[in-house]
Motif scaffolding. Structure first.
Motif, PDB file in Angstrom:
ATOM      1  N   GLY A  30      22.299 -19.106  -1.641  1.00  0.00           N
ATOM      2  CA  GLY A  30      21.833 -19.177  -0.268  1.00  0.00           C
ATOM      3  C   GLY A  30      21.276 -17.837   0.179  1.00  0.00           C
ATOM      4  O   GLY A  30      21.897 -16.791  -0.031  1.00  0.00           O
ATOM      5  N   ARG A  37      25.573 -18.998   3.300  1.00  0.00           N
ATOM      6  CA  ARG A  37      25.343 -20.366   3.770  1.00  0.00           C
ATOM      7  C   ARG A  37      24.719 -20.252   5.159  1.00  0.00           C
ATOM      8  O   ARG A  37      25.377 -19.820   6.115  1.00  0.00           O
ATOM      9  N   GLU A  84      29.037 -17.027   0.988  1.00  0.00           N
ATOM     10  CA  GLU A  84      29.388 -18.106   0.076  1.00  0.00           C
ATOM     11  C   GLU A  84      30.364 -17.609  -0.984  1.00  0.00           C
ATOM     12  O   GLU A  84      30.358 -16.437  -1.363  1.00  0.00           O
TER      13      GLU A  84
END
Length: 204
Positions: free
Chosen positions: A112, A134, A153
């Motif tokens: 991400g 994220r 993450e």
């Protein structure tokens, strides 16, 4: 003027007097000043004049540990570290360092990534990047300094057994040191100790 006595005794006396004179001269000579050189005392890194200190928040925490500093590559495709790694557990909120517009929020090679173009930083504008994150924002969103753009993450980090946020900074295709965005009052604030960057210790 009296002459030294002839014979071995006279020569010995002369040598002793000469030795005493040399010793006295050495003891009375001024002590040379020790001036530190560039090799003995590392110089503080000069701020990058192309990067305005517009940062108003760390990406994570108050003053996180820098696990690995910025190591600019010698060439465009050379080896180096194009950003800094900040210690942060999975789930930690990731915040925009300065105000800007989200230019990317998605996944790159399974990680991400969130990128923010910083307001008022020239043309092309400076762009910060955070990964693995994220995303909690979408492309085109306007964000303020300190606003949450996502969370760390649990996977995708290159920091070994722990997790971290890789924080990058670019202008066009040129990588820059993201720590240059932080003004001194923010860079040195907080109870934790910032680890040395490029071998230069920062004041505690």
């Amino acid at each position: 003027m009296a002459a030294w006595p002839a014979g071995p005794g006279g020569r010995l006396l002369g040598r002793l007097v000469l030795l005493l004179l040399l010793t006295a001269a050495a003891l009375l000579a001024p002590v040379p000043r020790l001036i530190p050189t560039a090799t003995s005392v590392p110089a503080a890194p000069a701020p990058d004049p192309t990067v305005p200190a517009v940062g108003r928040a760390w990406p994570v925490g108050v003053r996180p540990s820098v696990l690995r500093g910025w190591e600019p590559p010698a060439t465009t495709y050379g080896r180096g570290h194009r950003g800094v790694d900040l210690s942060a557990p999975a789930g930690t909120p990731v915040r925009a360092v300065a105000a800007g517009r989200v230019s990317f929020a998605g996944r790159v090679a399974g990680k991400g990534v969130v990128s923010v173009e910083l307001t008022g930083t020239g043309n092309p504008p400076l762009r910060t990047t955070y990964e693995p994150v994220r995303a909690a924002v979408r492309k085109g969103d306007e964000v303020e300094a300190g606003e949450v753009v996502g969370t760390v993450e649990a996977t995708g980090s290159h920091c070994g057994t722990g997790t971290c946020v890789h924080w990058g900074l670019r202008r066009g295709e040129t990588y820059l040191d993201p720590l240059s965005l932080l003004p001194p009052w923010l860079l040195h604030r907080g109870p934790s100790r910032l680890l040395p960057v490029l071998g230069v210790p920062l004041p505690s």
